[in-house]
Design a protein around this motif. Structure first.
Motif, PDB file in Angstrom:
ATOM      1  N   GLU B   3       0.828  -1.201   0.000  1.00  0.00           N
ATOM      2  CA  GLU B   3       0.000   0.000   0.000  1.00  0.00           C
ATOM      3  C   GLU B   3       0.866   1.257   0.000  1.00  0.00           C
ATOM      4  N   LYS B   6       2.648   1.859  -3.208  1.00  0.00           N
ATOM      5  CA  LYS B   6       1.695   2.325  -4.234  1.00  0.00           C
ATOM      6  C   LYS B   6       1.461   3.819  -4.099  1.00  0.00           C
ATOM      7  N   GLN B  18      -0.074  11.694   5.944  1.00  0.00           N
ATOM      8  CA  GLN B  18      -1.166  11.347   5.027  1.00  0.00           C
ATOM      9  C   GLN B  18      -1.075   9.884   4.594  1.00  0.00           C
ATOM     10  N   ILE B  21      -2.586   7.701   7.246  1.00  0.00           N
ATOM     11  CA  ILE B  21      -4.053   7.677   7.224  1.00  0.00           C
ATOM     12  C   ILE B  21      -4.559   6.815   6.076  1.00  0.00           C
ATOM     13  N   MET B  22      -3.990   7.046   4.898  1.00  0.00           N
ATOM     14  CA  MET B  22      -4.483   6.346   3.707  1.00  0.00           C
ATOM     15  C   MET B  22      -4.228   4.843   3.781  1.00  0.00           C
ATOM     16  N   ALA B  23      -3.128   4.464   4.423  1.00  0.00           N
ATOM     17  CA  ALA B  23      -2.797   3.038   4.475  1.00  0.00           C
ATOM     18  C   ALA B  23      -3.272   2.383   5.769  1.00  0.00           C
ATOM     19  N   GLY B  24      -3.863   3.185   6.654  1.00  0.00           N
ATOM     20  CA  GLY B  24      -4.347   2.636   7.917  1.00  0.00           C
ATOM     21  C   GLY B  24      -3.220   2.150   8.829  1.00  0.00           C
ATOM     22  N   ARG B 154     -16.667  16.112 -15.362  1.00  0.00           N
ATOM     23  CA  ARG B 154     -17.849  15.450 -14.830  1.00  0.00           C
ATOM     24  C   ARG B 154     -18.909  16.490 -14.507  1.00  0.00           C
ATOM     25  N   GLN B 155     -20.155  16.089 -14.434  1.00  0.00           N
ATOM     26  CA  GLN B 155     -21.203  16.965 -13.927  1.00  0.00           C
ATOM     27  C   GLN B 155     -20.842  17.277 -12.474  1.00  0.00           C
ATOM     28  N   PRO B 156     -21.035  18.539 -12.031  1.00  0.00           N
ATOM     29  CA  PRO B 156     -20.576  18.868 -10.674  1.00  0.00           C
ATOM     30  C   PRO B 156     -21.346  18.126  -9.562  1.00  0.00           C
ATOM     31  N   VAL B 157     -22.617  17.893  -9.783  1.00  0.00           N
ATOM     32  CA  VAL B 157     -23.383  17.144  -8.787  1.00  0.00           C
ATOM     33  C   VAL B 157     -24.213  16.074  -9.467  1.00  0.00           C
ATOM     34  N   ILE B 158     -24.086  14.870  -8.992  1.00  0.00           N
ATOM     35  CA  ILE B 158     -24.916  13.773  -9.479  1.00  0.00           C
ATOM     36  C   ILE B 158     -25.430  13.052  -8.247  1.00  0.00           C
ATOM     37  N   LEU B 159     -26.734  12.903  -8.180  1.00  0.00           N
ATOM     38  CA  LEU B 159     -27.295  12.213  -7.012  1.00  0.00           C
ATOM     39  C   LEU B 159     -27.215  10.725  -7.259  1.00  0.00           C
TER      40      LEU B 159
END
Lengths: 394, 159
Positions: B3, B6, B18, B21-24, B154-159
């Motif tokens: 991890e 990577k 960071q 945190i990301m790799a736990g 991308r569309q800024p908001v997609i539900l």
């Protein structure tokens, strides 16, 4: 410039009028007019579709695969899906007659509801849940019955809460785990209780498992794999999330033969078939195996840990979401409603999140943040949200 | 722990906090792992992937096939080592096929690379012959597309 205010002579149906217009229209309009926004408001992967999948679709076009397919979808894709469902979820579906290729899970939900509901039939839906569940039920003539879920139960649906709301009109339970907007997953135990209830009260279960592959540190339990459930489950899945194929619009339904026959009947009159090149692409995505998907999942997981830790540290408490790519922090620290919070955050700090109330009353007090965005953007968004929370802490 | 590698491979500037945190993992674990990886030469260096085509600096790059007579006790390794030590050689591989070594060589211009081949490479004992391919255009470097094309939004908001 204003669009014509003249009204047409059309009379809009009561059913459509009943659908709540997206409660956050104003918010969308505001967002569209702004520059420099970091958006955690999307509901799709930030990956583009893997190249080998795109390439397969291009090749299919070059070779002239431009005609309709059978209503059920191309045999190759149905066969691959059958193998996939067996390998991943230990459920067996005959590619001929028990699997239907749909235009996204969106169409699958619509077909499922229209296939099983009579007018006035009630369908159990979790609150909060994905925005399309309720409209699908209403458009099919059914009555949505909301069952509250809450942070105390990590937004899992509890059989006891469902049972309280079952009447003699209840026809089905509509579940969707891993969940949009909460990122909640349901373990085998909780699902077994719902299965027992469905059996005892003779209910269908429609299970939207579009996020099945996106789970972190837990195993996904396919509802149809539970004892006795294959007979009463409509399993819905698709390629959008795990394979980063949202724009291709390919989903599928797997269910007992008579249910798929009914859904196919509607599908053949309203859709004919899913787009041919997209079906070819989906087959390629499955044939390539799991390595690519696993890599994306590992990557989402890193970002998930980053945002969960980040939000908790700035005072927006969130439970650990073990599925999908959403975090659903509580905004109680600010004392604002979720709409107020989202609008202010957008205006003051240019970060877009989605108010929890858009997904049902029980989503109030929370906002949905999607972490399928770059690490740099996540960091930037967290920094801006930190400032915002510090300023507005009540 | 893969991890952590990577994360570093993707962005070597990621802070240890960071990464943790990301790799736990704990920060101490991450620091210790990276130190060990550097010692073990698992992590060789941290550097930028530069698109020199965007900079005025002229730079020419060539792929050079080298045919080598293997030495009795060392096979190709001794010759490869001598060749690889030249700073002009950015990468060196032993490859299957019609030749033995494949080199990536850079120079200020064609002349410099031609000199390297005629004055250095062909003088090394064991080198039987070379074929030089000058690079005309680079499309992808170390996993990065050099011209990414227009960004798809991308569309800024997609539900």
């Amino acid at each position: 410039m204003s669009i014509s205010q003249h009204r047409s002579c059309a009379s809009i149906s009561d059913r459509v009028k009943r659908l709540s217009p997206s409660g956050i229209r104003k918010f969308f309009d505001l967002l569209a007019s702004m520059e420099g926004v970091v958006s955690l408001g999307v509901g799709e992967p930030d990956y583009t579709t893997p190249w080998h999948v795109r390439e397969a679709a291009i090749r299919s076009l070059e070779r002239g695969y431009t005609m309709y397919t059978s209503n059920s979808g191309i045999p190759e894709l149905r066969q691959e899906l059958s193998k996939h469902l067996k390998a991943h979820h230990d459920v067996t579906y005959d590619p001929n007659g028990e699997i239907l290729i749909t235009v996204g899970v969106s169409e699958g939900m619509d077909l499922a509801m229209r296939a099983i509901l009579n007018s006035g039939d009630e369908v159990i839906i979790a609150d909060p849940s994905y925005v399309a569940y309720e409209p699908c039920v209403i458009l099919a003539g059914g009555e949505p019955v909301k069952v509250p879920t809450s942070l105390e139960n990590d937004f899992e649906l509890r059989a006891a809460d469902i049972e309280e709301r079952i009447t003699d009109r209840t026809r089905a339970i509509f579940i969707g785990y891993p969940a949009n907007p909460t990122g909640a997953v349901m373990g085998r135990e909780g699902l077994l209780e719902i299965a027992e209830l469905a059996q005892r009260r003779d209910l269908m279960v429609v299970s939207d498992e579009i996020y099945a592959r996106l789970v972190y540190g837990v195993n996904h339990t396919c509802f149809a794999s539970l004892p006795g459930m294959r007979e009463r489950t409509i399993l819905l899945g698709g390629f959008s999330k795990a394979h980063a194929m949202t724009g291709w619009r390919i989903g599928y339904a797997a269910a007992p033969r008579d249910v798929i026959a009914a859904m196919t009947k509607i599908h053949q009159y309203t859709m004919m078939c899913a787009p041919t090149m997209a079906q070819v692409a989906a087959a390629e995505a499955l044939k390539a195996g799991d390595a690519g998907v696993n890599e994306m999942v590992a990557d989402y997981n890193r970002r998930r840990q980053l945002i969960v830790t980040g939000l908790n540290s700035i005072g927006l408490a969130c439970f650990e979401p073990k599925g999908a790519f959403y975090v659903f922090p509580s905004i109680a620290a600010t004392g604002m409603t979720s709409e107020e919070f989202s609008e202010k955050l957008l205006v003051e700090e240019k970060v877009a999140v989605v108010p929890g109330s858009a997904f049902g009353q029980c989503g109030e007090g929370h906002v949905r943040c999607c972490y399928a965005t770059s690490v740099a953007d996540l960091q930037e968004a967290l920094g801006r949200m930190k400032r915002f929370v510090e300023r507005h802490r009540k | 722990m893969k991890e952590i590698l990577k994360i570093l491979e993707d962005d070597a500037r990621t802070s240890v906090e960071q990464i943790a945190i990301m790799a736990g993992k704990s920060v101490d674990e991450v620091v210790a792992f990276i130190k060990q990886a550097e010692q073990d030469r698992v992590v060789l260096r941290y550097k930028a992937v530069v698109n020199w085509d965007r900079v005025e600096d002229e730079q020419v790059r060539a792929l050079i096939e080298v045919k080598v007579t293997p030495e009795p006790d060392f096979g190709f390794d001794a010759v490869a080592d001598r060749i690889a030590r030249f700073p002009q050689v950015r990468s060196a591989y032993l490859a299957s096929g019609n030749y033995d070594l494949l080199l990536v060589v850079v120079g200020k211009n064609e002349h410099e690379i031609a000199n390297f081949v005629s004055e250095k490479l062909t003088h090394i004992k064991g080198v039987q012959g070379t074929v030089t391919h000058f690079v005309l255009k680079r499309y992808k470097e170390d996993g990065e597309m050099l011209e990414a094309g227009e960004e798809v939004k991308r569309q800024p908001v997609i539900l």
